[in-house]
Design a protein around this motif. Structure first.
Motif, PDB file in Angstrom:
ATOM      1  N   LYS A 193       6.911  -1.127 108.745  1.00 30.38           N
ATOM      2  CA  LYS A 193       8.252  -0.754 109.176  1.00 30.38           C
ATOM      3  C   LYS A 193       8.230   0.734 109.498  1.00 30.38           C
ATOM      4  CE  LYS A 193      10.969  -4.311 106.843  1.00 30.38           C
ATOM      5  NZ  LYS A 193      12.132  -4.598 105.959  1.00 30.38           N
ATOM      6  N   LEU A 194       8.671   1.068 110.703  1.00 31.33           N
ATOM      7  CA  LEU A 194       8.543   2.424 111.208  1.00 31.33           C
ATOM      8  C   LEU A 194       9.894   3.138 111.266  1.00 31.33           C
ATOM      9  CD1 LEU A 194       6.092   1.504 114.093  1.00 31.33           C
ATOM     10  CD2 LEU A 194       5.511   2.349 111.810  1.00 31.33           C
ATOM     11  N   SER A 195       9.833   4.455 111.255  1.00 31.62           N
ATOM     12  CA  SER A 195      11.053   5.263 111.188  1.00 31.62           C
ATOM     13  C   SER A 195      11.903   5.185 112.441  1.00 31.62           C
ATOM     14  CB  SER A 195      10.693   6.720 110.901  1.00 31.62           C
ATOM     15  OG  SER A 195       9.877   7.252 111.938  1.00 31.62           O
ATOM     16  N   ASP A 196      11.358   4.684 113.551  1.00 34.99           N
ATOM     17  CA  ASP A 196      12.150   4.540 114.768  1.00 34.99           C
ATOM     18  C   ASP A 196      12.852   3.191 114.835  1.00 34.99           C
ATOM     19  OD1 ASP A 196      10.037   2.855 115.238  1.00 34.99           O
ATOM     20  OD2 ASP A 196       9.452   3.727 117.160  1.00 34.99           O
ATOM     21  N   GLY A 197      12.760   2.422 113.740  1.00 36.31           N
ATOM     22  CA  GLY A 197      13.432   1.132 113.667  1.00 36.31           C
ATOM     23  C   GLY A 197      12.588  -0.050 114.092  1.00 36.31           C
ATOM     24  N   SER A 198      11.406   0.207 114.608  1.00 34.99           N
ATOM     25  CA  SER A 198      10.537  -0.876 115.063  1.00 34.99           C
ATOM     26  C   SER A 198       9.591  -1.327 113.962  1.00 34.99           C
ATOM     27  CB  SER A 198       9.725  -0.419 116.285  1.00 34.99           C
ATOM     28  OG  SER A 198       8.831   0.628 115.920  1.00 34.99           O
ATOM     29  N   GLU A 199       8.860  -2.389 114.255  1.00 31.49           N
ATOM     30  CA  GLU A 199       7.841  -2.897 113.345  1.00 31.49           C
ATOM     31  C   GLU A 199       6.531  -3.066 114.108  1.00 31.49           C
ATOM     32  OE1 GLU A 199       9.024  -6.470 111.410  1.00 31.49           O
ATOM     33  OE2 GLU A 199      10.542  -5.494 110.152  1.00 31.49           O
ATOM     34  N   SER A 200       5.445  -3.033 113.360  1.00 35.91           N
ATOM     35  CA  SER A 200       4.134  -3.242 113.963  1.00 35.91           C
ATOM     36  C   SER A 200       3.283  -4.058 112.989  1.00 35.91           C
ATOM     37  CB  SER A 200       3.442  -1.897 114.261  1.00 35.91           C
ATOM     38  OG  SER A 200       2.140  -2.103 114.777  1.00 35.91           O
ATOM     39  N   VAL A 201       2.537  -5.016 113.522  1.00 33.39           N
ATOM     40  CA  VAL A 201       1.651  -5.837 112.687  1.00 33.39           C
ATOM     41  C   VAL A 201       0.206  -5.470 113.011  1.00 33.39           C
ATOM     42  CG1 VAL A 201       0.910  -8.167 112.090  1.00 33.39           C
ATOM     43  CG2 VAL A 201       3.321  -7.723 112.618  1.00 33.39           C
ATOM     44  N   VAL A 202      -0.552  -5.103 111.978  1.00 35.07           N
ATOM     45  CA  VAL A 202      -1.940  -4.686 112.164  1.00 35.07           C
ATOM     46  C   VAL A 202      -2.837  -5.409 111.164  1.00 35.07           C
ATOM     47  CG1 VAL A 202      -1.344  -2.404 113.066  1.00 35.07           C
ATOM     48  CG2 VAL A 202      -1.622  -2.721 110.588  1.00 35.07           C
ATOM     49  N   ASP A 203      -4.127  -5.378 111.458  1.00 36.82           N
ATOM     50  CA  ASP A 203      -5.088  -5.988 110.532  1.00 36.82           C
ATOM     51  C   ASP A 203      -5.278  -5.130 109.285  1.00 36.82           C
ATOM     52  OD1 ASP A 203      -5.600  -8.115 112.279  1.00 36.82           O
ATOM     53  OD2 ASP A 203      -7.137  -6.985 113.339  1.00 36.82           O
ATOM     54  N   LEU A 204      -5.190  -3.807 109.465  1.00 35.10           N
ATOM     55  CA  LEU A 204      -5.449  -2.898 108.346  1.00 35.10           C
ATOM     56  C   LEU A 204      -4.582  -1.660 108.475  1.00 35.10           C
ATOM     57  CD1 LEU A 204      -7.178  -1.998 105.869  1.00 35.10           C
ATOM     58  CD2 LEU A 204      -8.823  -1.061 107.511  1.00 35.10           C
ATOM     59  N   TYR A 205      -3.970  -1.263 107.359  1.00 34.84           N
ATOM     60  CA  TYR A 205      -3.194  -0.027 107.301  1.00 34.84           C
ATOM     61  C   TYR A 205      -3.819   0.911 106.276  1.00 34.84           C
ATOM     62  CZ  TYR A 205       0.534   3.275 106.184  1.00 34.84           C
ATOM     63  OH  TYR A 205       1.250   4.421 105.949  1.00 34.84           O
ATOM     64  N   ILE A 206      -4.061   2.156 106.684  1.00 32.68           N
ATOM     65  CA  ILE A 206      -4.642   3.165 105.791  1.00 32.68           C
ATOM     66  C   ILE A 206      -3.649   4.317 105.643  1.00 32.68           C
ATOM     67  CG2 ILE A 206      -6.584   4.713 105.364  1.00 32.68           C
ATOM     68  CD1 ILE A 206      -8.275   2.999 107.227  1.00 32.68           C
ATOM     69  N   PRO A 207      -2.977   4.432 104.491  1.00 31.82           N
ATOM     70  CA  PRO A 207      -2.051   5.551 104.283  1.00 31.82           C
ATOM     71  C   PRO A 207      -2.798   6.793 103.782  1.00 31.82           C
ATOM     72  CG  PRO A 207      -1.946   4.033 102.427  1.00 31.82           C
ATOM     73  CD  PRO A 207      -2.962   3.464 103.385  1.00 31.82           C
ATOM     74  N   VAL A 208      -2.584   7.893 104.460  1.00 33.40           N
ATOM     75  CA  VAL A 208      -3.238   9.141 104.036  1.00 33.40           C
ATOM     76  C   VAL A 208      -2.234  10.290 104.038  1.00 33.40           C
ATOM     77  CG1 VAL A 208      -5.582   8.512 104.713  1.00 33.40           C
ATOM     78  CG2 VAL A 208      -4.059   9.513 106.408  1.00 33.40           C
ATOM     79  N   VAL A 209      -0.990   9.962 103.798  1.00 32.37           N
ATOM     80  CA  VAL A 209       0.048  10.979 103.836  1.00 32.37           C
ATOM     81  C   VAL A 209       0.488  11.327 102.420  1.00 32.37           C
ATOM     82  CG1 VAL A 209       1.871   9.256 104.062  1.00 32.37           C
ATOM     83  CG2 VAL A 209       2.311  11.604 104.792  1.00 32.37           C
ATOM     84  N   GLY A 210       0.577  12.622 102.161  1.00 34.97           N
ATOM     85  CA  GLY A 210       1.119  13.087 100.892  1.00 34.97           C
ATOM     86  C   GLY A 210       0.170  13.002  99.716  1.00 34.97           C
ATOM     87  N   VAL A 211       0.275  13.961  98.820  1.00 35.55           N
ATOM     88  CA  VAL A 211      -0.484  13.953  97.572  1.00 35.55           C
ATOM     89  C   VAL A 211       0.478  14.184  96.420  1.00 35.55           C
ATOM     90  CG1 VAL A 211      -2.657  14.748  98.569  1.00 35.55           C
ATOM     91  CG2 VAL A 211      -0.998  16.435  97.779  1.00 35.55           C
ATOM     92  N   ARG A 212       0.138  13.626  95.260  1.00 27.28           N
ATOM     93  CA  ARG A 212       0.939  13.803  94.052  1.00 27.28           C
ATOM     94  C   ARG A 212       0.104  14.510  92.996  1.00 27.28           C
ATOM     95  NH1 ARG A 212       3.379   8.350  91.971  1.00 27.28           N
ATOM     96  NH2 ARG A 212       4.267   9.833  90.480  1.00 27.28           N
ATOM     97  N   ALA A 213       0.686  15.514  92.383  1.00 23.31           N
ATOM     98  CA  ALA A 213      -0.018  16.270  91.355  1.00 23.31           C
ATOM     99  C   ALA A 213      -0.221  15.421  90.108  1.00 23.31           C
ATOM    100  CB  ALA A 213       0.771  17.529  90.992  1.00 23.31           C
TER     101      ALA A 213
END
Length: 373
Positions: free
Chosen positions: A229-249
């Motif tokens: 689910k994307l911030s522009d209101g659209s959706e996308s279906v993929v085989d693989l999603y890799i999140p690399v945003v943000g770090v937590r201490a």
């Protein structure tokens, strides 16, 4: 009389702290030398700088892992002790630490001085050491297998790790459709003028770069794909999603009064935790620092040595403040053949990025950076 110095965290920053005390400070203290206890959830350190390369070359994982006990084997037990455990609480009034052992029992340790070097974590443990090193090894291999099987891959996050990951995947697997959602006006937005050249290189490799759109959520489908689910209101279906945003201490064990609003440790320019005596911080866990290997190796290492000499050896030793350079220094590989970079505000040619980092992600240099070679 021996003093007890405890270091929380056994990755690069923990190594820097321990070796600084053992090699630089203790020889000047004589009978007042520190006994160093290092507490880490993992028995091994992880050179996570090489993580993007491991996605396509997982066989190199062993070259990024270093046994803590072997790395400090030359120091007698009277000087150094390693404890495998996960820190659950630090009581700064009683100067005691609670930690959970691998068998789930809880133990405590006392300190005269403390170095917090627990770093930060990401959603994907392939990129950062979170628990045991075995978890990271499994995550790297699992992700590599998923990459090989996928035809469509989405990456969430347009920072250096996202750009590096997109470059590695597209250059290694040109037939796969790789999409990078930067969530910003361009890739590497915080690195200023590098964003444009980085986007051009990615597009030339076949990466679809989508700016100003964030991945809000990811959910598995019945057929094993992932719906974004994307911030522009659209959706996308993929085989693989890799999140690399943000770090937590990794600071849940500390009272929030010592942290900034994002959970990172607040220090003064000499890496002393504000409001506490003889408590210091090193590495990614510190608020407001560059969070790079360069900063830790070339700046923080010298700062903590000067601070410890001043406070524990002689006040005549001059303090060295942590620098806050106005200009950026960074190297971001985009495939093995080069990338984009800047040194003190000056652009770095792609071929220099290649030789500095892109060709091998500095993995052969890792032992030296950890003080092992």
């Amino acid at each position: 009389m021996t003093q007890e110095l405890v270091i929380l965290g056994g990755n690069f920053a923990g190594f820097v702290g321990a070796k600084t005390v053992l090699d630089k400070i203790n020889p000047k203290l004589g009978q007042r030398a520190f006994h160093v206890t290092l507490i880490s959830a993992s028995t091994h350190a992880y050179f996570n700088v090489g993580a993007p390369r491991l996605l396509v070359e997982p066989d190199k994982i062993d070259s990024t892992l270093f046994s803590i006990e072997k790395a400090f084997a030359k120091y007698p037990k009277s000087q150094f002790t390693f404890i495998q455990g996960t820190v659950t609480n630090v009581d700064t009034t009683s100067q005691s630490i609670s930690y959970q052992k691998p068998n789930q029992t809880v133990a405590t340790a006392s300190y005269d001085s403390l170095i917090i070097a627990t770093g930060a974590r990401t959603e994907n443990v392939s990129y950062k050491l979170v628990g045991s090193h075995e978890e990271t090894v499994d995550a790297v291999k699992t992700l590599n297998n998923a990459v090989k099987a996928a035809k469509t891959i989405a990456i969430g996050g347009g920072g250096p790790t996202g750009v590096e990951t997109a470059g590695e995947l597209s250059s290694t697997y040109p037939s796969k459709k790789v999409t990078l959602y930067t969530g910003a006006s361009r890739p590497l937005e915080h690195l200023g003028k590098l964003g444009g050249p980085a986007e051009k290189k990615l597009v030339n490799l076949g990466v679809k770069v989508i700016n100003n759109v964030k991945v809000l959520s990811a959910s598995a489908t019945a057929d094993g794909k992932t719906t974004l689910k994307l911030s522009d209101g659209s959706e996308s279906v993929v085989d693989l999603y890799i999140p690399v945003v943000g770090v937590r201490a990794n600071t849940e064990f500390l009272d929030s009064s010592f942290l900034d609003k994002s959970g990172f440790v607040v220090t003064d320019d000499n890496l002393r935790v504000k409001g506490l005596k003889h408590v210091y911080a090193l590495g990614d866990v510190i608020s407001g620092t560059a969070k790079t290997v360069i900063d830790l190796d070339k700046a923080q290492k010298q700062v903590i040595e000067a601070t410890l000499l001043n406070e524990h050896v002689s006040s005549s030793n001059k303090l060295i403040p942590h620098p806050h350079p106005k200009e950026i220094t960074a190297a971001v590989p985009i495939s093995k053949n080069g990338g984009v970079g800047v040194v003190n505000g000056w652009g770095l040619p792609s071929f220099l990025v290649k030789f500095a980092k892109a060709k091998d992600y500095m993995i052969p240099k890792a032992p030296g950076l950890f003080g092992i070679a």
